[in-house]
Each structure stands twice: as C-alpha cells, then as structure tokens.
Enzyme design. Structure first.
Site, PDB file in Angstrom:
ATOM      1  N   GLU A   1       0.831  -1.218   0.019  1.00 12.83           N
ATOM      2  CA  GLU A   1      -0.048  -0.155  -0.084  1.00 12.83           C
ATOM      3  C   GLU A   1       0.709   1.379  -0.022  1.00 12.83           C
ATOM      4  O   GLU A   1       1.980   1.275   0.593  1.00 12.83           O
ATOM      5  CB  GLU A   1      -0.747  -0.100   1.205  1.00 12.83           C
ATOM      6  CG  GLU A   1      -1.817  -1.062   1.464  1.00 12.83           C
ATOM      7  CD  GLU A   1      -2.313  -1.115   2.877  1.00 12.83           C
ATOM      8  OE1 GLU A   1      -2.367  -0.081   3.391  1.00 12.83           O
ATOM      9  OE2 GLU A   1      -2.843  -2.147   3.119  1.00 12.83           O
TER      10      GLU A   1
ATOM     11  N   CYS B   1       3.190   8.021   1.338  1.00 10.51           N
ATOM     12  CA  CYS B   1       3.651   7.212   2.404  1.00 10.51           C
ATOM     13  C   CYS B   1       3.951   6.029   1.693  1.00 10.51           C
ATOM     14  O   CYS B   1       2.935   5.339   0.833  1.00 10.51           O
ATOM     15  CB  CYS B   1       2.375   7.276   3.563  1.00 10.51           C
ATOM     16  SG  CYS B   1       2.857   5.983   4.651  1.00 10.51           S
TER      17      CYS B   1
ATOM     18  N   CYS C   1       5.573  -7.550   7.500  1.00  4.31           N
ATOM     19  CA  CYS C   1       6.568  -7.053   8.488  1.00  4.31           C
ATOM     20  C   CYS C   1       6.681  -8.284   9.474  1.00  4.31           C
ATOM     21  O   CYS C   1       5.790  -9.011   9.955  1.00  4.31           O
ATOM     22  CB  CYS C   1       6.064  -5.909   9.132  1.00  4.31           C
ATOM     23  SG  CYS C   1       7.194  -5.288  10.085  1.00  4.31           S
TER      24      CYS C   1
ATOM     25  N   CYS D   1       4.438  -5.660  16.195  1.00  2.00           N
ATOM     26  CA  CYS D   1       3.902  -4.764  16.977  1.00  2.00           C
ATOM     27  C   CYS D   1       2.201  -5.040  17.284  1.00  2.00           C
ATOM     28  O   CYS D   1       1.683  -5.454  16.166  1.00  2.00           O
ATOM     29  CB  CYS D   1       3.949  -3.178  16.511  1.00  2.00           C
ATOM     30  SG  CYS D   1       5.500  -2.864  16.211  1.00  2.00           S
TER      31      CYS D   1
ATOM     32  N   CYS E   1      -0.686  -3.245  15.204  1.00  3.44           N
ATOM     33  CA  CYS E   1      -0.500  -2.923  13.682  1.00  3.44           C
ATOM     34  C   CYS E   1      -0.917  -4.088  12.866  1.00  3.44           C
ATOM     35  O   CYS E   1      -0.797  -5.480  12.967  1.00  3.44           O
ATOM     36  CB  CYS E   1       1.094  -2.856  13.419  1.00  3.44           C
ATOM     37  SG  CYS E   1       1.552  -2.308  11.820  1.00  3.44           S
TER      38      CYS E   1
ATOM     39  N   GLY F   1       5.789  -2.542   6.590  1.00  6.98           N
ATOM     40  CA  GLY F   1       7.083  -3.014   6.649  1.00  6.98           C
ATOM     41  C   GLY F   1       8.004  -2.180   7.676  1.00  6.98           C
ATOM     42  O   GLY F   1       7.499  -1.118   7.954  1.00  6.98           O
ATOM     43  N   GLU F   2       9.274  -2.518   8.022  1.00  7.13           N
ATOM     44  CA  GLU F   2      10.269  -1.775   8.727  1.00  7.13           C
ATOM     45  C   GLU F   2      11.460  -1.613   7.893  1.00  7.13           C
ATOM     46  O   GLU F   2      12.156  -2.420   7.353  1.00  7.13           O
ATOM     47  CB  GLU F   2      10.575  -2.882   9.771  1.00  7.13           C
ATOM     48  CG  GLU F   2      11.650  -2.492  10.673  1.00  7.13           C
ATOM     49  CD  GLU F   2      11.728  -1.071  11.021  1.00  7.13           C
ATOM     50  OE1 GLU F   2      10.747  -0.839  11.661  1.00  7.13           O
ATOM     51  OE2 GLU F   2      12.888  -0.346  10.815  1.00  7.13           O
TER      52      GLU F   2
ATOM     53  N   SER G   1       9.315   5.040  16.436  1.00 10.14           N
ATOM     54  CA  SER G   1       8.025   4.671  17.043  1.00 10.14           C
ATOM     55  C   SER G   1       8.238   4.261  18.258  1.00 10.14           C
ATOM     56  O   SER G   1       8.514   3.149  18.777  1.00 10.14           O
ATOM     57  CB  SER G   1       7.311   3.484  16.001  1.00 10.14           C
ATOM     58  OG  SER G   1       7.129   4.088  14.955  1.00 10.14           O
ATOM     59  N   LEU G   2       8.088   5.151  19.432  1.00 12.77           N
ATOM     60  CA  LEU G   2       8.314   4.808  20.749  1.00 12.77           C
ATOM     61  C   LEU G   2       6.997   4.261  21.487  1.00 12.77           C
ATOM     62  O   LEU G   2       7.167   3.123  21.853  1.00 12.77           O
ATOM     63  CB  LEU G   2       8.566   6.108  21.353  1.00 12.77           C
ATOM     64  CG  LEU G   2       9.353   6.028  22.876  1.00 12.77           C
ATOM     65  CD1 LEU G   2      10.614   4.959  22.876  1.00 12.77           C
ATOM     66  CD2 LEU G   2       9.631   7.416  23.399  1.00 12.77           C
ATOM     67  N   HIS G   3       5.991   4.822  21.351  1.00 12.59           N
ATOM     68  CA  HIS G   3       4.572   4.420  21.955  1.00 12.59           C
ATOM     69  C   HIS G   3       4.530   4.150  23.262  1.00 12.59           C
ATOM     70  O   HIS G   3       3.436   3.436  23.616  1.00 12.59           O
ATOM     71  CB  HIS G   3       4.195   3.024  20.997  1.00 12.59           C
ATOM     72  CG  HIS G   3       4.262   3.224  19.571  1.00 12.59           C
ATOM     73  ND1 HIS G   3       3.901   4.693  19.000  1.00 12.59           N
ATOM     74  CD2 HIS G   3       4.351   2.477  18.606  1.00 12.59           C
ATOM     75  CE1 HIS G   3       3.896   4.358  17.753  1.00 12.59           C
ATOM     76  NE2 HIS G   3       4.318   3.113  17.305  1.00 12.59           N
TER      77      HIS G   3
ATOM     78  N   ASN H   1      -5.375   3.485  15.099  1.00 15.71           N
ATOM     79  CA  ASN H   1      -6.388   3.113  14.541  1.00 15.71           C
ATOM     80  C   ASN H   1      -6.813   1.942  14.810  1.00 15.71           C
ATOM     81  O   ASN H   1      -6.054   0.861  14.895  1.00 15.71           O
ATOM     82  CB  ASN H   1      -5.834   3.039  13.064  1.00 15.71           C
ATOM     83  CG  ASN H   1      -5.881   4.437  12.259  1.00 15.71           C
ATOM     84  OD1 ASN H   1      -6.902   5.250  12.005  1.00 15.71           O
ATOM     85  ND2 ASN H   1      -4.687   4.781  11.698  1.00 15.71           N
TER      86      ASN H   1
ATOM     87  N   CYS I   1      -1.966   1.687   8.423  1.00 16.16           N
ATOM     88  CA  CYS I   1      -1.132   0.865   7.475  1.00 16.16           C
ATOM     89  C   CYS I   1      -1.467  -0.721   7.669  1.00 16.16           C
ATOM     90  O   CYS I   1      -1.562  -1.130   8.787  1.00 16.16           O
ATOM     91  CB  CYS I   1       0.343   1.191   7.785  1.00 16.16           C
ATOM     92  SG  CYS I   1       1.040   0.684   9.354  1.00 16.16           S
TER      93      CYS I   1
END
Ligand code: SAH
Length: 354
Positions: A92, A105, A112, A116, A119, A159-160, A214-216, A296, A339
């Site tokens: 995407e 984006c 991936c 996470c 995700c 993906g990473e 991406s800390l979160h 999301n 994503c």
C-alpha cells in the site's frame, strides 16, 4: 534462465554501464533514465529503436508497481493505493495533499516481522523485502496516476525500513538523483520501530533524512507488552542510539506515540514520557518532536481509540514540560488509511472466497 536486469534499481551511472555492456552508446542512459522516472513504459520509449526496446523488454524485469485498487477520500482527497508487484504480491501507499506539497507514504516490505501488537501490517508476518525499484516505483506510479509531483516521502507504510536496510539506502540515493525524481533528503522521513543497529548504520551513510522513532511507551514493561522489538533493544538502547544519531547528523528526531486507550494514554504516561525524553535530549540540547496518533482500530487487535480531548490534554502535558507535540491530523480516515489494512482486507476477502 539468466537473471533479468532491474532498470528501476539502477542509478544513471549504472544504467550507462548496462548500455555499454549491451554494446550500445553511453548516452542511451540519458535517453532512458528520465523516462523511467516519469513511469513511461519501455514500449512507449519511441526515442529508442524498436529493436532495442524489444531487447530491453526481454532482458529486464518490469518492477513498476501496478495500481490494483485505489480509494479516494471524500473528506480530503487522500488516495490510498493498493499496488500489485511483479510477483503478484501487494503493498500500500497513501497520497496526501498538504499545503506544503504532496506527500506519499510508501511501504518498505511485503508484510512485516516486527510483531507490533496494534499493527495490521505484521499480522501475516514478513513475506519479502521490496527492491529499490519497488520502493521508487511506488513514487513513480503514484505520480503518474495523479499527474502530480510527489514532493515529500514518508516511509511509514507496510514493513520495517531498517529491516531492509541496503535496498532502502539504495532507494534513498536513487530518489534524490537530479536527473531522476530529484526529491531532497530533507523532504524524506523514515520511521522505525527501533532497530538499533539500523539507526547506527543510517547515521554513517550521510543521508540527511528525518528519522522518526515509533516509541509508543515510556517504560520497558509497557513497551515490551506492545512491541516485541523492545525485548531485543530496551528503551535505553534505543534512546542512546538516537543520541548518537543526533550527535553524528545534527538532525532533529521525531517520536511517534500511538495513544491506545487504557494502555499508554494517562496523565502519568504523559509525564513519564516527558521526563524520559528530557533526560536524554535536554543535556545535549537536541531538538525533538512528538507526534501523537490516536490508534487506528484494527479488528484483529482489539485496541481502542481514546477521545480527541484526551489526546490534546496529553499533548498539553508534554508541552508544559518543554516538549513540542502535535496530535496528528487524520487524513483519509474514510479510506482505511491505517497501515496494512487494505492489503489485509484484500487477503481476507481472498480467504473468504475459498
Ligand atoms: N515499521 C516502521 C514504519 C511503519 S508503521 C515503524 O514501526 O515505525 C508507521 C507508524 O504507524 C508507526 O509509528 C507505527 O507504530 C504506527 N502504527 C501502526 N499501526 C497503527 C495503528 N493501528 N494505529 C496507529 N498507529 C499505528
């Protein structure tokens, strides 16, 4: 069968070498390189002889992604693309219009493996890495489809990126080439879940893009519960790598913080986050920024979104402690822009058919 050549993964200089190897003059590269960047198919490159076009079509891999599906937001015109790759896999990209230009984006892998918990991209694991040409191809294809220039790129799709390091670095060099898409490094951001070895390698390659982390979560206990990568590299390892990155590049670092209701979004979480970031970046006067994203909701994960008011209050608490923070505006909320969701939905509908 001999291996096919991948024209879109070649720099202008590599393209010259390729034409020389075919017994063609070097200047063919100048005829072809800008046309590839426009997304002109080889069959339409009428500045080449028919014979050469046919030879190229035979000897090269057509890695330009094809628009498989396209959702246009009625709210803000954001376009979500599902691109089909040459081997049938899908990724995407999201095309967003901002006052300062169009942003795309892009995805960096098919699936991936980072795991996470919130995700959608990681649910089926990693299928494969994207080639430099497929990273670049998302930009070319979106630009050709919209007829508009892409001026900013964010690597925040599926993906990473630091798990596909070499191809990503090659792509960054390709997309920056003056004869090609010519997108400045300062207009590119790369987001990572925290692959520390990758952050260190990125600091060494001298490509001044913006790094986004991406800390979160502000404690190892909370972060490990939602991000398995934190079992390998703890918050301390990650933030120390960020400090090294800043010292080496002088670039501001962005932090992504996805607010998940009841998991990491209380006032105490905001204070902990501010104290944590201040303890690393204040002493070296490094500019940082926190982007807050309300999660999301993905059917499979069960995580819930909090209110906008709560997100604003979280941002205000960070600001009060000297940390600039913004609550990310959600573009394309009606086109499933989170994503990995479109690719997932396509996969699911395939399963349902059986
Ligand atoms: N692998 C990279 C880039 C891809 S994800 C990374 O982890 O940074 C881009 C951003 O979206 C990351 O900050 C990621 O944590 C976040 N994200 C993923 N799923 C999300 C969801 N359901 N809601 C909100 N943000 C999400």
């Amino acid at each position: 069968m001999t291996q096919k050549h991948d024209l879109y993964s070649m720099t202008d200089v590599e393209l010259e070498e390729y034409f020389l190897s075919l017994g063609e003059p070097k200047f063919r590269a100048k005829q072809v390189f800008p046309r590839l960047a426009e997304g002109t198919p080889l069959s339409e490159m009428t500045n080449l002889s028919k014979k050469l076009r046919e030879r190229l079509e035979e000897e090269t891999l057509d890695t330009l992604p094809r628009v498989e599906a396209k959702l246009v937001s009625k709210v803000d015109g954001t376009i979500k693309y599902l691109f089909r790759l040459h081997d049938g896999e899908c990724v995407e990209s999201v095309f967003m219009r901002y006052k300062h230009g169009n942003t795309l984006c892009i995805s960096s892998q098919v699936g991936c493996r980072m795991g996470c918990k919130f995700c959608a991209s990681t649910i089926g694991g990693r299928v494969r890495d994207l080639l430099p040409s497929e990273l670049l191809g998302q930009v070319i294809a979106a630009s050709r489809d919209t007829g508009e220039r892409v001026s900013n790129i964010v690597m925040m799709g599926i993906g990473e990126p630091l798990d596909n390091f070499d191809n990503v670095v090659k792509f960054l060099k390709l997309v920056n080439l003056p004869g090609g898409l010519n997108i400045g490094y300062r207009h590119i951001s790369l987001s990572t879940c925290g692959v520390v070895t990758g952050i260190d390698k990125l600091a060494e390659v001298d490509i001044p893009i913006t790094l986004s982390i991406s800390l979160h979560a502000a404690t190892d206990e909370k972060r490990s519960a939602i991000m398995p990568v934190n079992n390998k590299w703890k918050i301390k390892d990650l933030l120390e790598a960020c400090v090294r990155y800043y010292k080496r590049t002088g670039r501001r670092i962005s932090f992504e913080y996805t607010l998940i209701s009841g998991k990491n979004d209380t006032e105490a979480d905001a204070r902990e986050l501010a104290d944590l970031l201040n303890s690393y970046f204040r002493p070296i006067s490094a500019p940082i920024h926190v982007n807050l994203i309300r999660v999301n909701e993905v059917k499979e994960t069960g995580f819930k979104q909090g209110s906008t008011e709560q997100a604003n209050a979280f941002a205000a608490l960070l600001e009060k402690r000297g940390i600039t923070a913004t609550v990310r505006r959600r573009l394309g909320s009606d086109v499933n822009a989170a994503c990995g969701q479109l690719r997932r939905n396509t996969a699911n509908s395939g399963e349902n058919k059986d």
